[in-house]
Enzyme design. Structure first.
Site, mmCIF file in Angstrom:
data_model
loop_
_atom_site.group_PDB
_atom_site.id
_atom_site.type_symbol
_atom_site.label_atom_id
_atom_site.label_comp_id
_atom_site.label_asym_id
_atom_site.label_seq_id
_atom_site.Cartn_x
_atom_site.Cartn_y
_atom_site.Cartn_z
ATOM 1 N N TYR A 1 -2.078 -1.520 10.522
ATOM 2 C CA TYR A 1 -2.143 -1.563 9.055
ATOM 3 C C TYR A 1 -0.862 -0.997 8.457
ATOM 4 C CZ TYR A 1 -4.103 -1.222 4.334
ATOM 5 O OH TYR A 1 -4.325 -1.367 2.973
ATOM 6 N N SER B 1 0.860 -1.190 0.000
ATOM 7 C CA SER B 1 0.000 0.000 0.000
ATOM 8 C C SER B 1 0.890 1.232 0.000
ATOM 9 C CB SER B 1 -0.870 0.012 1.260
ATOM 10 O OG SER B 1 -1.551 1.254 1.388
HETATM 11 P P1 NAP Z 1 -11.481 -6.224 -0.169
HETATM 12 O O1 NAP Z 1 -12.368 -5.446 -1.051
HETATM 13 O O2 NAP Z 1 -11.837 -6.290 1.291
HETATM 14 O O3 NAP Z 1 -11.306 -7.707 -0.737
HETATM 15 C C1 NAP Z 1 -10.428 -8.602 -0.061
HETATM 16 C C2 NAP Z 1 -10.830 -10.044 -0.269
HETATM 17 O O4 NAP Z 1 -9.944 -10.849 0.537
HETATM 18 C C3 NAP Z 1 -12.242 -10.346 0.224
HETATM 19 O O5 NAP Z 1 -12.858 -11.285 -0.617
HETATM 20 C C4 NAP Z 1 -11.994 -10.916 1.614
HETATM 21 O O6 NAP Z 1 -13.039 -11.728 2.080
HETATM 22 C C5 NAP Z 1 -10.715 -11.721 1.352
HETATM 23 N N1 NAP Z 1 -9.986 -12.033 2.585
HETATM 24 C C6 NAP Z 1 -9.923 -11.286 3.739
HETATM 25 N N2 NAP Z 1 -9.208 -11.929 4.661
HETATM 26 C C7 NAP Z 1 -8.799 -13.101 4.110
HETATM 27 C C8 NAP Z 1 -8.045 -14.204 4.600
HETATM 28 N N3 NAP Z 1 -7.559 -14.236 5.853
HETATM 29 N N4 NAP Z 1 -7.809 -15.250 3.771
HETATM 30 C C9 NAP Z 1 -8.295 -15.245 2.509
HETATM 31 N N5 NAP Z 1 -9.049 -14.244 1.995
HETATM 32 C C10 NAP Z 1 -9.293 -13.178 2.793
HETATM 33 O O7 NAP Z 1 -9.984 -5.621 -0.212
HETATM 34 P P2 NAP Z 1 -9.274 -4.746 -1.376
HETATM 35 O O8 NAP Z 1 -9.633 -3.324 -1.173
HETATM 36 O O9 NAP Z 1 -9.481 -5.392 -2.693
HETATM 37 O O10 NAP Z 1 -7.757 -4.887 -0.913
HETATM 38 C C11 NAP Z 1 -6.918 -5.908 -1.436
HETATM 39 C C12 NAP Z 1 -5.485 -5.629 -0.976
HETATM 40 O O11 NAP Z 1 -5.081 -4.342 -1.457
HETATM 41 C C13 NAP Z 1 -5.309 -5.589 0.541
HETATM 42 O O12 NAP Z 1 -4.045 -6.142 0.890
HETATM 43 C C14 NAP Z 1 -5.325 -4.102 0.844
HETATM 44 O O13 NAP Z 1 -4.637 -3.785 2.042
HETATM 45 C C15 NAP Z 1 -4.607 -3.554 -0.381
HETATM 46 N N6 NAP Z 1 -4.886 -2.147 -0.650
HETATM 47 C C16 NAP Z 1 -6.155 -1.741 -0.979
HETATM 48 C C17 NAP Z 1 -6.380 -0.398 -1.249
HETATM 49 C C18 NAP Z 1 -7.734 0.108 -1.650
HETATM 50 O O14 NAP Z 1 -7.896 1.354 -1.766
HETATM 51 N N7 NAP Z 1 -8.729 -0.734 -1.882
HETATM 52 C C19 NAP Z 1 -5.330 0.523 -1.168
HETATM 53 C C20 NAP Z 1 -4.069 0.082 -0.815
HETATM 54 C C21 NAP Z 1 -3.856 -1.265 -0.569
HETATM 55 P P3 NAP Z 1 -14.134 -11.059 3.087
HETATM 56 O O15 NAP Z 1 -14.789 -9.949 2.322
HETATM 57 O O16 NAP Z 1 -15.057 -12.172 3.428
HETATM 58 O O17 NAP Z 1 -13.366 -10.538 4.271
#
Ligand code: NAP
Length: 266
Positions: free
Chosen positions: A158, A145
């Site tokens: 985080y 991130s």
């Molecule tokens: P998201 O929308 O919450 O999707 C994450 C997926 O991972 C969901 O399907 C979730 O299931 C699943 N998950 C959560 N915990 C898990 C576990 N222990 N084992 C297996 N699967 C699991 O997240 P996202 O926004 O796409 O983020 C993805 C990555 O990008 C993360 O590492 C996040 O920190 C990083 N990131 C995101 C952003 C952003 O703006 N979106 C920015 C910087 C970095 P559930 O929904 O059931 O929990």
């Protein structure tokens, strides 16, 4: 972009958000994709859609912060597709209740965030790398991130987890470069995913806030999961064969700004 025919790609958290974009992107590029997720409904739906569209995918229910689950996920990829060529460590959490300082953070909350966001990257890599070695090389892409580089207030676990992912990326790159296993990281800016929508919804004005957050990025919008997938496809491809131990910000210019960015020069 890139031809991943015959390649086996594992995407953690691959059912929703950025992970869904990654799973779709690699499947469309010809890869056999193993979607690792705890969200059964989303994972089922995505796998069926990909298969109906003629792509190759399976999903594995696994909590990647647990060693036995992580090992089983990799074993399933090897059983179905002969090995692992690319591992994308994407699963990550930023629970709503975790916006606290270190005094208010609980041990349990800290351990959960570090477990999913950092330990899982270690576990999945630990079990995938022997297969990459057997196949003559591979690529690990860690989703970190912009908060691995700079922090906002009240996100100690985080921010620490994402900084840790960047350090782990550099370390693993050195340990495995001689075996043709590259390790890189992507730092997303704000990406339109369920995680971000949940945060915006909790603040009460979902669409307005997402648009406002987009305005903080010099390009003037939040990113889409496909923006991250396109970068990952390049980093996993042979065109990136001299890139390892590096991170790429896919953030619409967010990290290019200084605190003085809005000041007018004299
Ligand atoms: P998201 O929308 O919450 O999707 C994450 C997926 O991972 C969901 O399907 C979730 O299931 C699943 N998950 C959560 N915990 C898990 C576990 N222990 N084992 C297996 N699967 C699991 O997240 P996202 O926004 O796409 O983020 C993805 C990555 O990008 C993360 O590492 C996040 O920190 C990083 N990131 C995101 C952003 C952003 O703006 N979106 C920015 C910087 C970095 P559930 O929904 O059931 O929990």
């Amino acid at each position: 972009m890139g031809n991943f025919n015959g390649r086996s790609v594992v995407v953690t958290g691959g059912a929703q958000g950025i992970g869904r974009g990654l799973s779709e992107g690699f499947a469309r590029a010809g890869a056999s994709v193993t979607i690792v997720d705890i969200d059964k409904a989303s994972a089922n739906q995505l796998t069926e859609t990909l298969r109906d569209d003629g792509f190759t995918a399976q999903w594995v229910f696994a909590d990647v912060s647990r060693a036995a689950d992580a090992e089983r996920a990799i074993t399933s990829a090897i059983a179905a597709y002969g090995g692992v060529d690319v591992l994308v460590n994407n699963a990550g959490i930023q629970p709503m209740g975790s916006y606290v300082n270190v005094e208010a953070e609980t041990e349990e909350g800290w351990d959960r965030i570090i477990g999913v966001n950092l330990k899982a990257h270690f576990l999945m890599s630990k079990y995938a790398i022997p297969s990459m070695r057997e196949r003559g090389g591979g690529v690990v892409i860690n989703i970190a991130s912009v908060q691995g580089l700079q922090s906002q207030p009240l996100v100690p676990a985080y921010a620490a987890s994402k900084g840790g992912v960047l350090s782990l990326t550099r370390n693993m790159a050195l340990d495995y470069a001689s075996e043709n296993i590259r390790v890189v990281a992507i730092n997303p800016g704000t990406i339109d995913t369920p995680m971000v929508r949940t945060q915006a919804l909790a603040a009460g004005n979902e669409d307005e806030l997402v648009e406002q957050w987009g305005g903080l990025h010099p390009i003037g919008r939040v990113g889409q999961p496909s923006d991250i997938a396109n970068a990952a496809l390049f980093l996993a491809s042979d065109q990136a064969s001299f890139i390892t131990g590096e991170h790429l910000c896919v953030d619409g210019g967010f990290m290019a700004q200084g605190a003085w960015a809005s000041e007018t020069a004299d």
